[in-house]
Structures are given as structure tokens and as C-alpha cells.
Design a protein around this motif. Sequence first.
Motif, PDB file in Angstrom:
ATOM      1  N   ALA A  18     105.147  44.982  23.286  1.00 35.32           N
ATOM      2  CA  ALA A  18     106.511  44.971  23.813  1.00 35.32           C
ATOM      3  C   ALA A  18     106.560  45.481  25.247  1.00 35.32           C
ATOM      4  CB  ALA A  18     107.425  45.816  22.918  1.00 35.32           C
ATOM      5  N   TRP A  19     105.832  46.574  25.544  1.00 33.83           N
ATOM      6  CA  TRP A  19     105.849  47.095  26.907  1.00 33.83           C
ATOM      7  C   TRP A  19     105.100  46.184  27.869  1.00 33.83           C
ATOM      8  CZ3 TRP A  19     109.427  50.001  28.590  1.00 33.83           C
ATOM      9  CH2 TRP A  19     110.037  50.937  27.772  1.00 33.83           C
ATOM     10  N   PHE A  20     104.079  45.488  27.400  1.00 28.63           N
ATOM     11  CA  PHE A  20     103.392  44.518  28.251  1.00 28.63           C
ATOM     12  C   PHE A  20     104.342  43.377  28.627  1.00 28.63           C
ATOM     13  CE2 PHE A  20     101.091  40.504  28.659  1.00 28.63           C
ATOM     14  CZ  PHE A  20     100.289  40.804  29.760  1.00 28.63           C
ATOM     15  N   ASN A  21     105.079  42.863  27.646  1.00 29.11           N
ATOM     16  CA  ASN A  21     106.033  41.784  27.920  1.00 29.11           C
ATOM     17  C   ASN A  21     107.136  42.251  28.865  1.00 29.11           C
ATOM     18  OD1 ASN A  21     104.857  39.733  26.462  1.00 29.11           O
ATOM     19  ND2 ASN A  21     105.871  40.319  24.574  1.00 29.11           N
ATOM     20  N   PHE A  22     107.649  43.454  28.638  1.00 33.36           N
ATOM     21  CA  PHE A  22     108.680  43.974  29.523  1.00 33.36           C
ATOM     22  C   PHE A  22     108.127  44.181  30.932  1.00 33.36           C
ATOM     23  CE2 PHE A  22     110.568  47.689  31.594  1.00 33.36           C
ATOM     24  CZ  PHE A  22     111.839  47.183  31.818  1.00 33.36           C
ATOM     25  N   GLY A  23     106.916  44.695  31.033  1.00 35.59           N
ATOM     26  CA  GLY A  23     106.298  44.913  32.337  1.00 35.59           C
ATOM     27  C   GLY A  23     106.121  43.622  33.114  1.00 35.59           C
ATOM     28  N   SER A  24     105.711  42.565  32.421  1.00 34.02           N
ATOM     29  CA  SER A  24     105.556  41.281  33.112  1.00 34.02           C
ATOM     30  C   SER A  24     106.911  40.732  33.556  1.00 34.02           C
ATOM     31  CB  SER A  24     104.814  40.270  32.235  1.00 34.02           C
ATOM     32  OG  SER A  24     105.562  39.943  31.096  1.00 34.02           O
ATOM     33  N   GLU A  25     107.956  40.920  32.741  1.00 33.99           N
ATOM     34  CA  GLU A  25     109.308  40.514  33.148  1.00 33.99           C
ATOM     35  C   GLU A  25     109.778  41.316  34.352  1.00 33.99           C
ATOM     36  OE1 GLU A  25     112.244  40.775  30.120  1.00 33.99           O
ATOM     37  OE2 GLU A  25     111.558  38.975  29.101  1.00 33.99           O
ATOM     38  N   LEU A  26     109.498  42.614  34.350  1.00 36.14           N
ATOM     39  CA  LEU A  26     109.908  43.479  35.451  1.00 36.14           C
ATOM     40  C   LEU A  26     109.212  43.083  36.751  1.00 36.14           C
ATOM     41  CD1 LEU A  26     111.550  45.977  36.330  1.00 36.14           C
ATOM     42  CD2 LEU A  26     109.553  47.361  35.730  1.00 36.14           C
ATOM     43  N   LEU A  27     107.920  42.815  36.677  1.00 30.40           N
ATOM     44  CA  LEU A  27     107.191  42.400  37.882  1.00 30.40           C
ATOM     45  C   LEU A  27     107.699  41.071  38.418  1.00 30.40           C
ATOM     46  CD1 LEU A  27     103.532  43.434  36.998  1.00 30.40           C
ATOM     47  CD2 LEU A  27     105.072  44.503  38.648  1.00 30.40           C
ATOM     48  N   ASN A  28     107.948  40.115  37.526  1.00 31.32           N
ATOM     49  CA  ASN A  28     108.480  38.823  37.965  1.00 31.32           C
ATOM     50  C   ASN A  28     109.873  38.972  38.569  1.00 31.32           C
ATOM     51  OD1 ASN A  28     106.251  37.279  37.304  1.00 31.32           O
ATOM     52  ND2 ASN A  28     106.949  36.964  35.208  1.00 31.32           N
ATOM     53  N   TRP A  29     110.669  39.878  38.016  1.00 31.21           N
ATOM     54  CA  TRP A  29     112.012  40.114  38.536  1.00 31.21           C
ATOM     55  C   TRP A  29     111.942  40.744  39.926  1.00 31.21           C
ATOM     56  CZ3 TRP A  29     114.925  44.939  38.741  1.00 31.21           C
ATOM     57  CH2 TRP A  29     116.277  44.752  39.040  1.00 31.21           C
ATOM     58  N   LYS A  30     111.030  41.702  40.111  1.00 27.40           N
ATOM     59  CA  LYS A  30     110.878  42.340  41.423  1.00 27.40           C
ATOM     60  C   LYS A  30     110.379  41.352  42.479  1.00 27.40           C
ATOM     61  CE  LYS A  30     110.272  47.214  40.620  1.00 27.40           C
ATOM     62  NZ  LYS A  30     109.377  48.344  40.853  1.00 27.40           N
ATOM     63  N   LYS A  31     109.511  40.427  42.065  1.00 24.19           N
ATOM     64  CA  LYS A  31     108.979  39.435  43.001  1.00 24.19           C
ATOM     65  C   LYS A  31     109.951  38.287  43.230  1.00 24.19           C
ATOM     66  CE  LYS A  31     104.160  40.241  41.803  1.00 24.19           C
ATOM     67  NZ  LYS A  31     102.967  39.645  41.176  1.00 24.19           N
ATOM     68  N   GLY A  32     110.980  38.188  42.405  1.00 27.96           N
ATOM     69  CA  GLY A  32     111.953  37.111  42.546  1.00 27.96           C
ATOM     70  C   GLY A  32     111.540  35.824  41.877  1.00 27.96           C
ATOM     71  N   LYS A  33     110.498  35.867  41.035  1.00 25.49           N
ATOM     72  CA  LYS A  33     110.054  34.673  40.325  1.00 25.49           C
ATOM     73  C   LYS A  33     110.892  34.479  39.072  1.00 25.49           C
ATOM     74  CE  LYS A  33     105.239  34.951  41.735  1.00 25.49           C
ATOM     75  NZ  LYS A  33     103.865  35.085  41.271  1.00 25.49           N
ATOM     76  N   ILE A  34     111.221  33.242  38.790  1.00 27.70           N
ATOM     77  CA  ILE A  34     112.015  32.912  37.609  1.00 27.70           C
ATOM     78  C   ILE A  34     111.189  32.002  36.714  1.00 27.70           C
ATOM     79  CG2 ILE A  34     114.115  31.817  36.769  1.00 27.70           C
ATOM     80  CD1 ILE A  34     115.370  32.406  39.502  1.00 27.70           C
ATOM     81  N   LYS A  35     111.057  32.371  35.463  1.00 21.80           N
ATOM     82  CA  LYS A  35     110.388  31.503  34.494  1.00 21.80           C
ATOM     83  C   LYS A  35     111.457  30.714  33.760  1.00 21.80           C
ATOM     84  CE  LYS A  35     106.340  34.336  33.584  1.00 21.80           C
ATOM     85  NZ  LYS A  35     105.571  35.043  32.569  1.00 21.80           N
ATOM     86  N   CYS A  36     111.468  29.431  33.965  1.00 22.42           N
ATOM     87  CA  CYS A  36     112.472  28.572  33.347  1.00 22.42           C
ATOM     88  C   CYS A  36     111.779  27.660  32.340  1.00 22.42           C
ATOM     89  CB  CYS A  36     113.190  27.756  34.407  1.00 22.42           C
ATOM     90  SG  CYS A  36     114.517  26.776  33.735  1.00 22.42           S
ATOM     91  N   ARG A  37     112.057  27.863  31.083  1.00 21.15           N
ATOM     92  CA  ARG A  37     111.432  27.043  30.042  1.00 21.15           C
ATOM     93  C   ARG A  37     112.416  26.061  29.420  1.00 21.15           C
ATOM     94  NH1 ARG A  37     108.524  32.280  27.815  1.00 21.15           N
ATOM     95  NH2 ARG A  37     106.811  32.322  29.276  1.00 21.15           N
ATOM     96  N   SER A  38     113.709  26.358  29.543  1.00 21.65           N
ATOM     97  CA  SER A  38     114.693  25.513  28.869  1.00 21.65           C
ATOM     98  C   SER A  38     115.275  24.438  29.773  1.00 21.65           C
ATOM     99  CB  SER A  38     115.831  26.384  28.334  1.00 21.65           C
ATOM    100  OG  SER A  38     116.540  26.964  29.412  1.00 21.65           O
ATOM    101  N   GLY A  39     115.110  24.575  31.090  1.00 24.76           N
ATOM    102  CA  GLY A  39     115.698  23.625  32.016  1.00 24.76           C
ATOM    103  C   GLY A  39     117.127  23.955  32.387  1.00 24.76           C
ATOM    104  N   ARG A  40     117.675  25.037  31.811  1.00 22.95           N
ATOM    105  CA  ARG A  40     119.052  25.448  32.092  1.00 22.95           C
ATOM    106  C   ARG A  40     119.057  26.860  32.669  1.00 22.95           C
ATOM    107  NH1 ARG A  40     121.492  25.526  26.597  1.00 22.95           N
ATOM    108  NH2 ARG A  40     119.370  25.892  26.014  1.00 22.95           N
TER     109      ARG A  40
END
Length: 71
Positions: A18-40
Motif C-alpha cells: 500500500a505504501w509503495f503504491n501511494f509513494g508512486s502516486e505521490l511521485l507522479n503527482w509531484k512530477k505532474g505526470k498523469i496516468k490515464c487508463r480509462s480515457g476519461r
Amino acid sequence: MDILWIQFWVLLGGTLFAWFNFGSELLNWKKGKIKCRSGRCSIKAPNPFLTPCFGGAVFFTAAFILNLLLS
């Protein structure tokens, strides 16, 4: 094998995951990267502290600490 020992390993694995997943989300958020899987996707990435990953990490950590106190 004692049930608390099995619970310890399950909660440890869940907490780390859980903390690994949160950490990767936090890093992507700080870098401004967006992971879009649904297309919306919205233009702005959501605050990672408001996502289910953060809530899950907190609850797994709390359960893990309670398990340590019971041992």
C-alpha cells in the motif's frame, strides 16, 4: 503456526504494498505526470492524499501496529 504470526506477515505485505503504491502516486503527482487508463482523465492529477491508496495505506499500517501490540 500461530494465527498472529500469519496475520503479521499478511499485514506487513499489505502495508508495504500500500505504501509503495501511494509513494508512486505521490511521485507522479509531484512530477505532474498523469496516468490515464480509462480515457476519461481530467487535466489535473488528483491529490494523492485524497485517493483510496492513502486511506488503505493508513488502515493497513494501523492494523499492522495493532498486531505488533498484540504479539
